[in-house]
Design an enzyme around this catalytic site. Structure first.
Site, PDB file in Angstrom:
ATOM      1  N   GLY A   1       9.615  11.543  -5.192  1.00 56.62           N
ATOM      2  CA  GLY A   1      10.931  11.005  -5.536  1.00 56.62           C
ATOM      3  C   GLY A   1      12.114  11.670  -4.868  1.00 56.62           C
TER       4      GLY A   1
ATOM      5  N   HIS B   1       1.320  13.140  -6.859  1.00 60.01           N
ATOM      6  CA  HIS B   1       0.809  12.257  -5.798  1.00 60.01           C
ATOM      7  C   HIS B   1       1.704  11.013  -5.654  1.00 60.01           C
ATOM      8  CE1 HIS B   1      -3.232  11.874  -3.580  1.00 60.01           C
ATOM      9  NE2 HIS B   1      -2.591  10.807  -3.179  1.00 60.01           N
TER      10      HIS B   1
ATOM     11  N   LEU C   1      -6.703  18.438   2.814  1.00 60.64           N
ATOM     12  CA  LEU C   1      -8.144  18.223   2.667  1.00 60.64           C
ATOM     13  C   LEU C   1      -8.477  17.613   1.309  1.00 60.64           C
ATOM     14  CD1 LEU C   1     -11.045  19.106   3.832  1.00 60.64           C
ATOM     15  CD2 LEU C   1     -10.775  21.113   2.369  1.00 60.64           C
ATOM     16  N   TYR C   2      -9.316  16.590   1.313  1.00 59.17           N
ATOM     17  CA  TYR C   2     -10.027  16.187   0.098  1.00 59.17           C
ATOM     18  C   TYR C   2     -11.402  16.823   0.198  1.00 59.17           C
ATOM     19  CZ  TYR C   2      -6.639  12.492  -1.065  1.00 59.17           C
ATOM     20  OH  TYR C   2      -5.508  11.799  -1.414  1.00 59.17           O
TER      21      TYR C   2
ATOM     22  N   ARG D   1       6.974   8.790   1.108  1.00 61.03           N
ATOM     23  CA  ARG D   1       7.327   7.429   1.513  1.00 61.03           C
ATOM     24  C   ARG D   1       8.491   7.343   2.488  1.00 61.03           C
ATOM     25  NH1 ARG D   1       5.802   7.299  -3.779  1.00 61.03           N
ATOM     26  NH2 ARG D   1       4.022   5.991  -4.362  1.00 61.03           N
TER      27      ARG D   1
ATOM     28  N   ASP E   1      -5.540  16.616  -7.281  1.00 59.96           N
ATOM     29  CA  ASP E   1      -5.197  15.646  -8.333  1.00 59.96           C
ATOM     30  C   ASP E   1      -6.000  14.361  -8.201  1.00 59.96           C
ATOM     31  OD1 ASP E   1      -4.097  14.336  -6.128  1.00 59.96           O
ATOM     32  OD2 ASP E   1      -2.015  14.727  -6.694  1.00 59.96           O
TER      33      ASP E   1
ATOM     34  N   TYR F   1       0.843  -1.209   0.000  1.00 63.83           N
ATOM     35  CA  TYR F   1       0.000   0.000   0.000  1.00 63.83           C
ATOM     36  C   TYR F   1       0.878   1.258   0.000  1.00 63.83           C
ATOM     37  CZ  TYR F   1      -2.641   3.969   1.494  1.00 63.83           C
ATOM     38  OH  TYR F   1      -3.130   5.245   1.562  1.00 63.83           O
TER      39      TYR F   1
HETATM   40  C1  LIG Z   1       0.937   5.702   1.378  1.00 60.23           C
HETATM   41  C2  LIG Z   1       0.657   7.062   0.832  1.00 60.23           C
HETATM   42  C3  LIG Z   1      -0.498   7.714   1.200  1.00 60.23           C
HETATM   43  C4  LIG Z   1      -0.767   8.977   0.697  1.00 60.23           C
HETATM   44  N1  LIG Z   1      -1.891   9.623   1.117  1.00 60.23           N
HETATM   45  C5  LIG Z   1      -2.132  10.877   0.667  1.00 60.23           C
HETATM   46  C6  LIG Z   1      -3.268  11.594   1.129  1.00 60.23           C
HETATM   47  O1  LIG Z   1      -4.050  11.097   1.935  1.00 60.23           O
HETATM   48  N2  LIG Z   1      -3.474  12.842   0.641  1.00 60.23           N
HETATM   49  C7  LIG Z   1      -2.617  13.424  -0.277  1.00 60.23           C
HETATM   50  O2  LIG Z   1      -2.830  14.562  -0.706  1.00 60.23           O
HETATM   51  N3  LIG Z   1      -1.515  12.769  -0.711  1.00 60.23           N
HETATM   52  C8  LIG Z   1      -1.267  11.523  -0.265  1.00 60.23           C
HETATM   53  N4  LIG Z   1      -0.149  10.866  -0.690  1.00 60.23           N
HETATM   54  C9  LIG Z   1       0.797  11.547  -1.616  1.00 60.23           C
HETATM   55  C10 LIG Z   1       1.893  12.294  -0.851  1.00 60.23           C
HETATM   56  O3  LIG Z   1       1.377  13.435  -0.222  1.00 60.23           O
HETATM   57  C11 LIG Z   1       3.017  12.776  -1.786  1.00 60.23           C
HETATM   58  O4  LIG Z   1       2.463  13.510  -2.852  1.00 60.23           O
HETATM   59  C12 LIG Z   1       3.883  11.656  -2.335  1.00 60.23           C
HETATM   60  O5  LIG Z   1       4.010  10.594  -1.424  1.00 60.23           O
HETATM   61  C13 LIG Z   1       5.256  12.194  -2.687  1.00 60.23           C
HETATM   62  O6  LIG Z   1       6.039  11.220  -3.261  1.00 60.23           O
HETATM   63  P1  LIG Z   1       7.149  10.353  -2.481  1.00 60.23           P
HETATM   64  O7  LIG Z   1       6.408   9.327  -1.711  1.00 60.23           O
HETATM   65  O8  LIG Z   1       7.943   9.788  -3.604  1.00 60.23           O
HETATM   66  O9  LIG Z   1       7.953  11.285  -1.605  1.00 60.23           O
HETATM   67  C14 LIG Z   1       0.135   9.588  -0.219  1.00 60.23           C
HETATM   68  C15 LIG Z   1       1.304   8.928  -0.576  1.00 60.23           C
HETATM   69  C16 LIG Z   1       1.582   7.675  -0.066  1.00 60.23           C
HETATM   70  C17 LIG Z   1       2.861   7.000  -0.469  1.00 60.23           C
HETATM   71  O1  LIG Z   2      -3.310   6.459  -0.883  1.00 55.92           O
HETATM   72  C1  LIG Z   2      -3.328   7.629  -1.276  1.00 55.92           C
HETATM   73  O2  LIG Z   2      -2.385   8.120  -1.917  1.00 55.92           O
HETATM   74  C2  LIG Z   2      -4.462   8.489  -0.976  1.00 55.92           C
HETATM   75  O3  LIG Z   2      -4.326   9.658  -1.166  1.00 55.92           O
HETATM   76  C3  LIG Z   2      -5.756   7.944  -0.517  1.00 55.92           C
HETATM   77  C4  LIG Z   2      -6.947   8.410  -1.082  1.00 55.92           C
HETATM   78  C5  LIG Z   2      -8.169   7.887  -0.694  1.00 55.92           C
HETATM   79  C6  LIG Z   2      -8.226   6.894   0.264  1.00 55.92           C
HETATM   80  C7  LIG Z   2      -7.051   6.440   0.826  1.00 55.92           C
HETATM   81  C8  LIG Z   2      -5.830   6.966   0.461  1.00 55.92           C
END
Ligand SMILES: Cc1cc2nc3c(=O)[nH]c(=O)nc-3n(C[C@H](O)[C@H](O)[C@H](O)COP(=O)(O)O)c2cc1C
Ligand SMILES: O=C(O)C(=O)c1ccccc1
Length: 352
Positions: free
Chosen positions: A279, A246, A128-129, A301, A157, A24
């Site tokens: 990245g 994202h 926020l979503y 990450r 996005d 995940y």
């Molecule tokens: C496990 C996971 C969950 C994430 N959940 C969200 C989230 O709830 N809302 C959001 O805007 N971005 C979410 N993101 C995106 C991160 O904010 C970010 O854009 C992204 O992880 C950056 O890339 P990196 O993991 O390579 O540093 C998620 C990313 C990961 C890996």
């Molecule tokens: O996993 C994600 O990147 C994320 O943003 C998300 C969106 C909806 C539900 C759970 C996670």
């Protein structure tokens, strides 16, 4: 295993995590082309050092939208920290961010409440979503304000959820028993299950205009890749942008975020601060982003790998390693601070 850089933390985390949760966190959409592209793009950029500038030891401290930070790195919002560190989840992350003096962007889909995250006392922004139910969305904004969050990060996005095939293969579509979207519980609207989160294709600029009326917090849009959208955002009164795909988890085959930074920097022409994520794994990556016009980067990450490896101390170690690398890279570039870097210090590898 001796952990000497951010990538090492992923190996430790992989060993410790339930493989379904590891997937995940690590995965992206479909072929994960963009996940790979984000890191590959940094490798294709080359840093050109300046010499004999007598810059001394570099200073990393900065301010973004009125918030002080000890370095130009923030914690990207990531959902579900209790999957990485079940006992405390986001509270462990928040303590490490506070102690390191960096800004944490708390995810709306956190597994403890925003109030509980804020209790650590560091600088917090709230992601926020926008939900189609404006009343509910407004109540979340009010909670974030009351908890002391200093900015609102609206993720734009995600008009739908990206197609995550590792999740499909693992049949991972909801949180395990006892873990919830804590901010979505207990007001009769939702019991905190992930399925109740709406990623809606109806969200439009009218919602941004509405949010502008709802709150006096600075508003950032997260997930901007097109320069025309960056221009529209500034015209709509947005205070900052996060250039992001994202982490490759939404539309697959989007360009690497760092490759969009220059065109977006040109479009906004300094009117609002830019943050880039996706990245970032090395101090040299951070220096490249700063030279190309970012005020800061965000990491996703690597924080989760640190958290899974060792809770708050793991996140602290990730931030300490990155800080040392940024200091070293700035010094080797001849820069006393981010402001000393020129755009001419980043070129395409293989080009003059
Ligand atoms: C496990 C996971 C969950 C994430 N959940 C969200 C989230 O709830 N809302 C959001 O805007 N971005 C979410 N993101 C995106 C991160 O904010 C970010 O854009 C992204 O992880 C950056 O890339 P990196 O993991 O390579 O540093 C998620 C990313 C990961 C890996
Ligand atoms: O996993 C994600 O990147 C994320 O943003 C998300 C969106 C909806 C539900 C759970 C996670």
């Amino acid at each position: 295993m001796r952990v000497v850089n951010l990538r090492d933390f992923e190996d430790v985390a992989r060993e410790k995590l339930d493989p379904v949760f590891y997937d995940y966190f690590a995965s992206g959409a479909q072929d994960e082309v963009t996940v790979a592209a984000n890191e590959a793009a940094y490798r294709r950029l080359a840093l050109v050092p300046r010499i004999l500038r007598g810059a001394g030891l570099p200073s990393l401290a900065t301010r973004v939208l009125g918030c002080a930070a000890s370095m130009p790195v923030m914690l990207a919002p990531t959902a579900f920290h209790r999957l990485a560190w079940p006992s405390e989840g986001e509270a462990a992350t928040a303590r490490a961010a506070r102690d390191a003096g960096v800004i944490m962007i708390a995810a709306m889909l956190s597994t403890i409440t925003v109030e509980e995250i804020a209790a650590a006392g560091g600088t917090l922004w709230f992601q926020l979503y926008v939900q189609p139910d404006r009343g509910f969305t407004e109540s979340l904004v009010r909670r974030a304000e009351a908890a002391g969050c200093r900015a609102l990060v609206v993720t734009v996005d995600s008009p739908a959820l990206g197609r995550n095939e590792r999740g499909d293969r693992n049949d991972f579509h909801d949180l395990p028993p006892g873990v919830f979207c804590a901010n979505l519980r207990g007001d009769g609207w939702s019991n905190g299950h992930v399925r109740q989160v709406v990623l809606s294709p109806e969200i439009s600029w009218s919602h941004v205009e509405w949010l502008r009326e709802v709150t006096r917090l600075p508003i950032l849009l997260k997930g901007v890749l097109h320069p025309e959208d960056a221009r529209l955002a500034v015209e709509n009164g947005v205070d900052g942008l996060i250039v992001s795909n994202h982490g490759g988890r939404q539309l697959d085959t989007t360009p690497a975020s760092i490759d969009r930074l220059p065109v977006i920097a040109d479009a906004v022409a300094g009117r609002v601060p830019l943050i880039v994520d996706g990245g970032v794994r090395r101090g040299t990556d951070v220096v490249k982003a700063l030279a190309l016009g970012a005020s800061a980067v965000a990491i996703g990450r690597p924080v989760l790998w640190g958290l899974a490896a060792d809770g708050s101390e793991g996140v602290a170690a990730v931030l300490a390693l990155l800080r040392r690398e940024i200091e070293n890279a700035l010094t080797l570039c001849g820069a006393a601070s981010a402001g000393d870097l020129g755009r001419d210090q980043v070129v395409r590898q293989g080009m003059p």
